[in-house]
Write an enzyme that holds these catalytic residues in place. Structure first.
Site, PDB file in Angstrom:
ATOM      1  CB  SER A 114     -48.282 -48.851 -53.081  1.00  0.00           C
ATOM      2  OG  SER A 114     -47.628 -48.918 -51.831  1.00  0.00           O
ATOM      3  CB  SER A 115     -50.142 -51.592 -48.684  1.00  0.00           C
ATOM      4  OG  SER A 115     -48.743 -51.493 -48.459  1.00  0.00           O
ATOM      5  CB  CYS A 116     -47.934 -46.425 -49.095  1.00  0.00           C
ATOM      6  SG  CYS A 116     -47.811 -45.842 -50.795  1.00  0.00           S
ATOM      7  CE1 TYR A 143     -44.736 -45.256 -55.951  1.00  0.00           C
ATOM      8  CE2 TYR A 143     -45.803 -46.138 -53.994  1.00  0.00           C
ATOM      9  CZ  TYR A 143     -45.311 -46.316 -55.274  1.00  0.00           C
ATOM     10  OH  TYR A 143     -45.407 -47.538 -55.884  1.00  0.00           O
ATOM     11  CE  LYS A 147     -47.879 -46.752 -57.887  1.00  0.00           C
ATOM     12  NZ  LYS A 147     -47.961 -47.432 -59.200  1.00  0.00           N
ATOM     13  CG  HIS A 186     -39.166 -50.487 -50.905  1.00  0.00           C
ATOM     14  ND1 HIS A 186     -39.389 -50.654 -52.252  1.00  0.00           N
ATOM     15  CD2 HIS A 186     -39.910 -49.419 -50.541  1.00  0.00           C
ATOM     16  CE1 HIS A 186     -40.233 -49.730 -52.678  1.00  0.00           C
ATOM     17  NE2 HIS A 186     -40.561 -48.972 -51.670  1.00  0.00           N
TER      18      HIS A 186
END
Length: 319
Positions: A114-116, A143, A147, A186
């Site tokens: 994920s970009s997070c 989270y 990842k 989201h």
């Protein structure tokens, strides 16, 4: 330009962990067009946190390719309230799948992050080398850490055993089979549901979290599916590779787009007491483009929102 030589032209039997989620379904739709055999089970049929169960599944299927899109996901509210769930569950899922992929000699693995995973204040657009160069956004830290651990485990298997496993970092996704639950969704599905309810109930206003200024990039999930198969066929590098659309909007602009898509005519208000999240999050997808990724078929945001709302009306909304 990096080499775009073929890595896995024949994917063989593809196992999608998370096959019945939004991403998994999109990848299956795309893969099935080429006659690829796809396997995977519902979470009610296979608990990916149960290593013995996953081992039995891989023993039965013997996949050639594994796509890991399974994860416990949610928005700011659920991430903030349940950090143990988001960290522990995702660590278990990833570790089980990757360890057993090695045991069963699965030649091709794509781990979707994920970009997070990138720092909250990373230089924009965000390049892959930004990973672990700064502090994470607090509202989804658990989270993101899970990842990051998945990316690092993929890299460790590459380093120790010479495998051609890869990691892809998608931007914010939306589309058919998204989660429209107002408590755990989201931003796009949550706003679609919220504006739809406001229209149906005749509410005069809709309130959005934050001040509306954060910038976000969004990608239609079918575009991600095409990118996943493209990368499995052409990418071989230890660096995670960004998968973005290059199209960003403010949350305020997004809210107005969704309001127009739904046909809601009321006022949009902003609750500035609620968190904004990361100020801006735009991925630098030049590495993907350098491999020959074709953006001409990409679904623009307005069309994607219309498609998603139509799916919501036809398949998800129960009245």
């Amino acid at each position: 330009m990096e080499s775009n030589k073929k890595v896995n032209s024949d994917l063989g039997k593809v196992y999608i962990a998370g096959r019945y989620g939004m991403v998994g379904r999109a990848i299956e739709r795309e893969a099935s067009q080429n006659g690829t055999k796809v396997f995977g089970k519902l979470s009610t049929e296979l608990d990916l946190c149960n290593r013995n169960a996953v081992e039995m599944e891989f023993e039965a299927v013997r996949p050639d390719t594994l796509v890991i899109s399974a994860a416990k996901v949610g928005g700011i509210l659920s991430n903030s309230n349940f950090p143990v769930d988001f960290l522990s569950t995702n660590l278990q899922i990833q570790t089980n799948l990757l360890d057993l992929a090695f045991k069963f000699e699965i030649k091709s693995v794509l781990f979707l992050g994920s970009s997070c995973i990138y720092p909250k204040l990373a230089q924009q657009p965000i390049v892959e080398e930004s990973l672990l160069t700064g502090s994470l956004e607090e509202t989804n830290e658990a989270y993101a850490i899970a990842k990051i651990a998945g990316v690092k485990l993929v890299q460790a298997y590459r380093k120790q055993y010479g495998l051609k496993w890869i990691s892809g970092m998608p931007t914010n996704l939306y589309g058919a089979f998204d989660n429209f639950n107002l408590e755990s969704s989201h931003v796009i599905p949550g706003l679609i549901h919220k504006f739809h309810n406001a229209k149906t109930l005749g509410k005069e206003s809709v309130t959005i979290w934050g001040d509306g200024t954060p910038l976000r990039e969004f990608m239609y999930v079918d575009d991600l599916a095409r990118a996943c198969l493209f990368l499995l066929d052409s990418y071989d590098n230890e660096l995670p590779i960004n998968i973005g659309s290059g199209e960003e909007v403010t949350i305020a602009q997004l809210a107005h787009k969704i309001s127009n898509t739904v046909g809601y005519g009321g006022q949009i208000l902003y609750d500035e007491s609620k968190p904004n999240g990361t100020p801006r999050k735009l991925l630098d997808s030049s590495r993907l483009l350098s491999h020959g990724w074709d953006t001409s078929k990409q679904v623009i945001l307005d069309d994607g929102l219309a498609n998603t709302y139509n799916w919501f009306l036809e398949r998800q909304y129960k009245g």
